[in-house]
Design an enzyme around this catalytic site. Sequence first.
Site, PDB file in Angstrom:
ATOM      1  N   LYS A  13       0.837  -1.224   0.000  1.00 27.27           N
ATOM      2  CA  LYS A  13       0.000   0.000   0.000  1.00 27.27           C
ATOM      3  C   LYS A  13       0.864   1.264   0.000  1.00 27.27           C
ATOM      4  O   LYS A  13       0.620   2.177  -0.758  1.00 27.27           O
ATOM      5  CB  LYS A  13      -0.871   0.082   1.260  1.00 27.27           C
ATOM      6  CG  LYS A  13      -1.975  -0.911   1.368  1.00 27.27           C
ATOM      7  CD  LYS A  13      -2.880  -0.575   2.546  1.00 27.27           C
ATOM      8  CE  LYS A  13      -2.192  -0.464   3.890  1.00 27.27           C
ATOM      9  NZ  LYS A  13      -1.694  -1.676   4.508  1.00 27.27           N
ATOM     10  N   ARG A  85      -9.557   1.682   9.361  1.00 31.60           N
ATOM     11  CA  ARG A  85      -9.057   0.380   9.793  1.00 31.60           C
ATOM     12  C   ARG A  85     -10.188  -0.505  10.313  1.00 31.60           C
ATOM     13  O   ARG A  85      -9.997  -1.662  10.578  1.00 31.60           O
ATOM     14  CB  ARG A  85      -8.126   0.550  10.982  1.00 31.60           C
ATOM     15  CG  ARG A  85      -6.643   0.812  10.754  1.00 31.60           C
ATOM     16  CD  ARG A  85      -5.917  -0.273  10.060  1.00 31.60           C
ATOM     17  NE  ARG A  85      -4.593  -0.563  10.548  1.00 31.60           N
ATOM     18  CZ  ARG A  85      -3.479   0.051  10.179  1.00 31.60           C
ATOM     19  NH1 ARG A  85      -3.508   1.040   9.340  1.00 31.60           N
ATOM     20  NH2 ARG A  85      -2.320  -0.352  10.647  1.00 31.60           N
ATOM     21  N   ARG A 119      11.581  -5.803   5.888  1.00 26.81           N
ATOM     22  CA  ARG A 119      11.275  -4.416   5.552  1.00 26.81           C
ATOM     23  C   ARG A 119      12.109  -3.402   6.338  1.00 26.81           C
ATOM     24  O   ARG A 119      12.255  -3.516   7.551  1.00 26.81           O
ATOM     25  CB  ARG A 119       9.793  -4.199   5.859  1.00 26.81           C
ATOM     26  CG  ARG A 119       9.271  -2.853   5.503  1.00 26.81           C
ATOM     27  CD  ARG A 119       7.794  -2.907   5.357  1.00 26.81           C
ATOM     28  NE  ARG A 119       7.099  -2.803   6.639  1.00 26.81           N
ATOM     29  CZ  ARG A 119       5.792  -2.619   6.726  1.00 26.81           C
ATOM     30  NH1 ARG A 119       5.064  -2.560   5.636  1.00 26.81           N
ATOM     31  NH2 ARG A 119       5.223  -2.522   7.898  1.00 26.81           N
ATOM     32  N   ARG A 152      11.079  -0.837  11.621  1.00 34.30           N
ATOM     33  CA  ARG A 152      10.063  -0.292  12.505  1.00 34.30           C
ATOM     34  C   ARG A 152       9.967  -1.087  13.798  1.00 34.30           C
ATOM     35  O   ARG A 152      10.133  -2.299  13.788  1.00 34.30           O
ATOM     36  CB  ARG A 152       8.701  -0.320  11.803  1.00 34.30           C
ATOM     37  CG  ARG A 152       8.508   0.873  10.921  1.00 34.30           C
ATOM     38  CD  ARG A 152       7.301   0.735  10.061  1.00 34.30           C
ATOM     39  NE  ARG A 152       6.132   0.202  10.754  1.00 34.30           N
ATOM     40  CZ  ARG A 152       4.944   0.113  10.194  1.00 34.30           C
ATOM     41  NH1 ARG A 152       4.775   0.539   8.955  1.00 34.30           N
ATOM     42  NH2 ARG A 152       3.921  -0.389  10.847  1.00 34.30           N
ATOM     43  N   ARG A 163      -0.964  -7.807  14.102  1.00 31.79           N
ATOM     44  CA  ARG A 163      -1.521  -6.811  13.173  1.00 31.79           C
ATOM     45  C   ARG A 163      -2.291  -7.490  12.048  1.00 31.79           C
ATOM     46  O   ARG A 163      -3.327  -6.990  11.605  1.00 31.79           O
ATOM     47  CB  ARG A 163      -0.384  -5.923  12.643  1.00 31.79           C
ATOM     48  CG  ARG A 163       0.033  -4.878  13.684  1.00 31.79           C
ATOM     49  CD  ARG A 163       1.461  -4.402  13.509  1.00 31.79           C
ATOM     50  NE  ARG A 163       1.716  -3.818  12.226  1.00 31.79           N
ATOM     51  CZ  ARG A 163       2.913  -3.852  11.613  1.00 31.79           C
ATOM     52  NH1 ARG A 163       3.932  -4.475  12.187  1.00 31.79           N
ATOM     53  NH2 ARG A 163       3.079  -3.280  10.460  1.00 31.79           N
TER      54      ARG A 163
HETATM   55  P1  AMP Z   1       0.786   1.078   9.611  1.00 35.08           P
HETATM   56  O1  AMP Z   1       1.980   1.908   9.341  1.00 35.08           O
HETATM   57  O2  AMP Z   1      -0.399   1.445   8.754  1.00 35.08           O
HETATM   58  O3  AMP Z   1       1.064  -0.403   9.628  1.00 35.08           O
HETATM   59  O4  AMP Z   1       0.319   1.452  11.110  1.00 35.08           O
HETATM   60  C1  AMP Z   1       1.156   1.219  12.209  1.00 35.08           C
HETATM   61  C2  AMP Z   1       0.376   1.289  13.492  1.00 35.08           C
HETATM   62  O5  AMP Z   1      -0.210   2.591  13.646  1.00 35.08           O
HETATM   63  C3  AMP Z   1      -0.800   0.321  13.593  1.00 35.08           C
HETATM   64  O6  AMP Z   1      -0.431  -0.973  14.003  1.00 35.08           O
HETATM   65  C4  AMP Z   1      -1.671   1.036  14.613  1.00 35.08           C
HETATM   66  O7  AMP Z   1      -1.164   0.871  15.908  1.00 35.08           O
HETATM   67  C5  AMP Z   1      -1.493   2.495  14.241  1.00 35.08           C
HETATM   68  N1  AMP Z   1      -2.504   2.942  13.263  1.00 35.08           N
HETATM   69  C6  AMP Z   1      -2.293   3.270  11.960  1.00 35.08           C
HETATM   70  N2  AMP Z   1      -3.453   3.614  11.353  1.00 35.08           N
HETATM   71  C7  AMP Z   1      -4.412   3.495  12.303  1.00 35.08           C
HETATM   72  C8  AMP Z   1      -5.813   3.687  12.314  1.00 35.08           C
HETATM   73  N3  AMP Z   1      -6.486   4.052  11.210  1.00 35.08           N
HETATM   74  N4  AMP Z   1      -6.477   3.486  13.476  1.00 35.08           N
HETATM   75  C9  AMP Z   1      -5.847   3.112  14.582  1.00 35.08           C
HETATM   76  N5  AMP Z   1      -4.531   2.885  14.652  1.00 35.08           N
HETATM   77  C10 AMP Z   1      -3.807   3.077  13.526  1.00 35.08           C
END
Ligand code: AMP
Length: 202
Positions: A13, A85, A119, A152, A163
């Site tokens: 994405k 989400r 990653r 990360r 996740r």
């Molecule tokens: P990502 O980079 O999209 O994998 O997001 C990393 C982390 O940020 C996730 O595991 C959540 O803890 C938090 N996060 C990102 N987007 C959201 C969202 N829309 N709602 C809640 N938590 C989020």
Amino acid sequence: MKLILIGPQGSGKGTQAKLLSEKLGIPHISTGDLLRKATGELKKDIDLYIVNGNLYPDEKMLNVLEERFKERDCKKGLILDGFPRNLKQAKMLDQITKIDNVVEIFISDGEAVKRISGRIACEKCGTGYNLATMPPRVPGKCDRCGGRLVKRADDTEEAIRKRLKIYHRETEPILKHYKHFRVNGAKDIEEVQREIMQNLNN
Ligand code: AMP
């Protein structure tokens, strides 16, 4: 144009959103990046959730996102990566804006775990790399800006599995809420990009 990309962790994405952002001239808004960039008290609160792979609470997440929407570059459109989400967030988003396109990028969990394990990303400009499939030219250094490449904090195997579970349980069901098209994220980056561009309307 307002566009949402939905897919599991590691589906590409972020990579696709970056390319689309350059092509379409609209900002790529990754809610994960927005949260990771926070500082001070807000950062302390966010870290309570995200380092362990849990979601940040919906209302707080929406506040962060609404602040971002107010910036000038969002006037022409935006690409959302990581939001909504869950169904509650999708309904909250309906109240504040109208979305033109929703794209699902799908890959298997096995492929997702494999990709995320390798990653790394630039801490300065956010460009993503993968040690197995897309390594940087110089180890540890960003090809684009020379920034440091880091893993990360939530890309550990345990957090990745959590996740993915949350993705299947809470995020996948929102695809029923939207008219959307699907692309196979296992194909190469250019092919996925082409399929997305071909299917966009507006
Ligand atoms: P990502 O980079 O999209 O994998 O997001 C990393 C982390 O940020 C996730 O595991 C959540 O803890 C938090 N996060 C990102 N987007 C959201 C969202 N829309 N709602 C809640 N938590 C989020």
